[in-house]
Write an enzyme that holds these catalytic residues in place. Structure first.
Site, PDB file in Angstrom:
ATOM      1  N   TRP A 101       0.948  -1.119  -0.017  1.00  0.00           N
ATOM      2  CA  TRP A 101      -0.067   0.052   0.172  1.00  0.00           C
ATOM      3  C   TRP A 101       0.781   1.307  -0.013  1.00  0.00           C
ATOM      4  CZ3 TRP A 101      -4.275  -0.431  -1.938  1.00  0.00           C
ATOM      5  CH2 TRP A 101      -5.184  -1.493  -1.856  1.00  0.00           C
ATOM      6  N   ASP A 176      -1.626   6.251   6.360  1.00  0.00           N
ATOM      7  CA  ASP A 176      -2.837   5.436   5.819  1.00  0.00           C
ATOM      8  C   ASP A 176      -3.190   4.316   6.782  1.00  0.00           C
ATOM      9  OD1 ASP A 176      -4.545   3.577   4.593  1.00  0.00           O
ATOM     10  OD2 ASP A 176      -3.090   3.381   2.715  1.00  0.00           O
ATOM     11  N   LYS A 200     -12.888  -1.919   5.791  1.00  0.00           N
ATOM     12  CA  LYS A 200     -12.231  -2.573   6.702  1.00  0.00           C
ATOM     13  C   LYS A 200     -12.651  -2.829   8.147  1.00  0.00           C
ATOM     14  CE  LYS A 200      -9.487  -2.580   2.718  1.00  0.00           C
ATOM     15  NZ  LYS A 200      -8.519  -2.218   2.698  1.00  0.00           N
TER      16      LYS A 200
HETATM   17  C1  LIG Z   1      -7.949  -1.403   1.315  1.00  0.00           C
HETATM   18  C2  LIG Z   1      -6.822  -0.572   1.580  1.00  0.00           C
HETATM   19  C3  LIG Z   1      -6.507   0.689   0.676  1.00  0.00           C
HETATM   20  C4  LIG Z   1      -7.216   0.865  -0.682  1.00  0.00           C
HETATM   21  O1  LIG Z   1      -8.527   1.439  -0.298  1.00  0.00           O
HETATM   22  P1  LIG Z   1      -9.570   1.400  -1.668  1.00  0.00           P
HETATM   23  O2  LIG Z   1     -10.981   1.874  -0.869  1.00  0.00           O
HETATM   24  O3  LIG Z   1      -9.599   0.115  -2.290  1.00  0.00           O
HETATM   25  O4  LIG Z   1      -9.232   2.403  -2.421  1.00  0.00           O
HETATM   26  C5  LIG Z   1      -5.379   1.471   0.794  1.00  0.00           C
HETATM   27  N1  LIG Z   1      -4.607   1.314   1.839  1.00  0.00           N
HETATM   28  C6  LIG Z   1      -5.032   0.614   2.797  1.00  0.00           C
HETATM   29  C7  LIG Z   1      -3.758   0.231   3.821  1.00  0.00           C
HETATM   30  C8  LIG Z   1      -5.740  -0.614   2.674  1.00  0.00           C
HETATM   31  O5  LIG Z   1      -6.084  -1.787   3.280  1.00  0.00           O
END
Ligand SMILES: *Cc1c(COP(=O)(O)O)cnc(C)c1O
Length: 369
Positions: A101, A176, A200
């Site tokens: 990521w 993030d 998530k």
């Molecule tokens: C799932 C995830 C993303 C991507 O999210 P989207 O909603 O698919 O754009 C980005 N960073 C992390 C750490 C993730 O787990």
């Protein structure tokens, strides 16, 4: 009805109580005669849902008053562009790459920042360790430093956020936290901006949470779309355009569920953290104690939320997954870039679900070892 245990990395399981409440209110929210999906976002009904959700989240995560809470769209990936559009000032930005990521994030930032420096990386170790912040050398005058505080695919997690000021760096830290938001407390004194998709640990896909320090607003590049300019979004209480109303509502129900949780004398996020520690320990111990399964991540970097693991004999992967499904243990297949298995243990996963997985793993090992 007993539901299977769902180990999906995202979109992921939502607490049954939340789904039941959303179902009960689907056609008529609180006697309004309307479902939430059918309401004006500017009507008093939805405004009350929005305000409650924001207040509950602020309380749960102990978000200080100088931070704005924004409900946006586009997911984590859109934020990879929206953050540099708002914060880079077309200058230098720093990244620490710890897995898939943060790797994606730094690539996207190159479209908007004048210079992107990867100041530390775990790539040489196959992303099984986290580079020690004490050895980071942030770029002079960087607009911000980005980390992914929990790498969903690689299964590494910062157990403590880096203290940039302690490194002599004034740049704001961007995290993030998509895949571990609300699983543990956040030290806001170390954060400038945090973002995450809801799917998530907070609710349905389509809602993106951004929590940003006020002094970082108002510096968007001219090319930044108005709907993605944090200042515009903040000034309009996340209603510059139609917000993801359903996502905000279901996330709000999840926040109320979180507030009701109790564990070992704690409540809310502190209770979740206790439970998440116990869940992760149960699974990692089972893996480490076996000759049959392996997790390659260094012990002090292991994610509490996402546990990638491998069968030493990978020819048994399909049989393992088929047997798991029969037992009501769903979505354990690893990410295609890593292979093997991955168990995601978000807040909605009870300890009993992890126990059921561990029991199954032991049984499968005994039959196949
Ligand atoms: C799932 C995830 C993303 C991507 O999210 P989207 O909603 O698919 O754009 C980005 N960073 C992390 C750490 C993730 O787990």
């Amino acid at each position: 009805m007993t539901r299977p245990y769902n180990f999906s990395a995202g979109p992921a399981a939502i607490p049954a109580e939340v789904l039941e409440q959303a179902a009960a209110e689907m056609l008529d929210w609180h006697g309004s005669g309307m479902g939430v999906m059918e309401m004006s976002h500017r009507g008093k009904e939805f405004i009350s849902i929005y305000e409650q959700a924001e207040a509950d989240l602020r309380e749960l995560l102990s978000v200080p008053s100088q931070f704005k809470i924004l409900f946006m769209q586009g997911g984590g990936l859109a934020e990879n562009a929206i953050v540099p559009l708002n914060l880079s000032r077309a200058g230098v930005v720093d990244f620490v790459v710890t897995g898939s990521w943060s790797q994606k994030s730094q690539k996207e930032a190159r479209k908007y920042a004048a210079e992107v420096n990867v100041i530390a990386s775990g790539e040489a170790n196959g992303f099984t360790t986290l580079p020690d912040p004490a050895a980071w050398t942030p770029s002079r005058g960087a607009s911000y430093l980005h980390i992914c505080s929990n790498e969903t695919i690689n299964g590494v997690e910062f157990q403590e956020l880096p203290d940039l000021r302690g490194l002599g760096c004034d740049a704001p830290l961007v995290i993030d936290f998509s895949s571990h938001v609300a699983s543990r407390p956040v030290d806001w004194s170390r954060v400038g901006l945090a973002f995450g998709g809801a799917q998530k640990n907070l609710g349905p896909a389509g809602l993106t949470l951004v929590i940003v320090r006020e002094d970082l607003l108002g510096h968007a590049l001219p090319a930044c779309p108005s709907a993605f300019d944090y200042k515009t979004v903040a000034d309009n209480h996340s209603m510059y355009n139609t917000p993801p109303t359903w996502g905000i509502y279901v996330a709000g129900l999840t926040f109320q569920w979180l507030k009701r949780q109790r564990e070992g004398g704690h409540s809310g996020i502190a209770a979740m953290e206790q439970r998440n520690i116990a869940k992760a320990r149960l699974l990692y111990d089972a893996i480490d104690q076996s000759q049959f399964y392996v997790n390659k991540v260094a012990a002090n970097c292991r994610s509490r939320m996402n546990v990638p693991f491998f069968l030493r004999d990978e020819s048994r992967n399909d049989a393992f997954l088929a047997g798991a499904k029969e037992r009501g243990l769903l979505q354990l297949k690893g990410h295609k870039s890593v292979g093997g298995m991955r168990a995601s243990l978000y807040n909605a996963m009870p300890l009993a679900g992890v126990q059921a997985l561990v029991d199954y793993m032991r049984e499968f090992e005994q039959k196949n070892a």
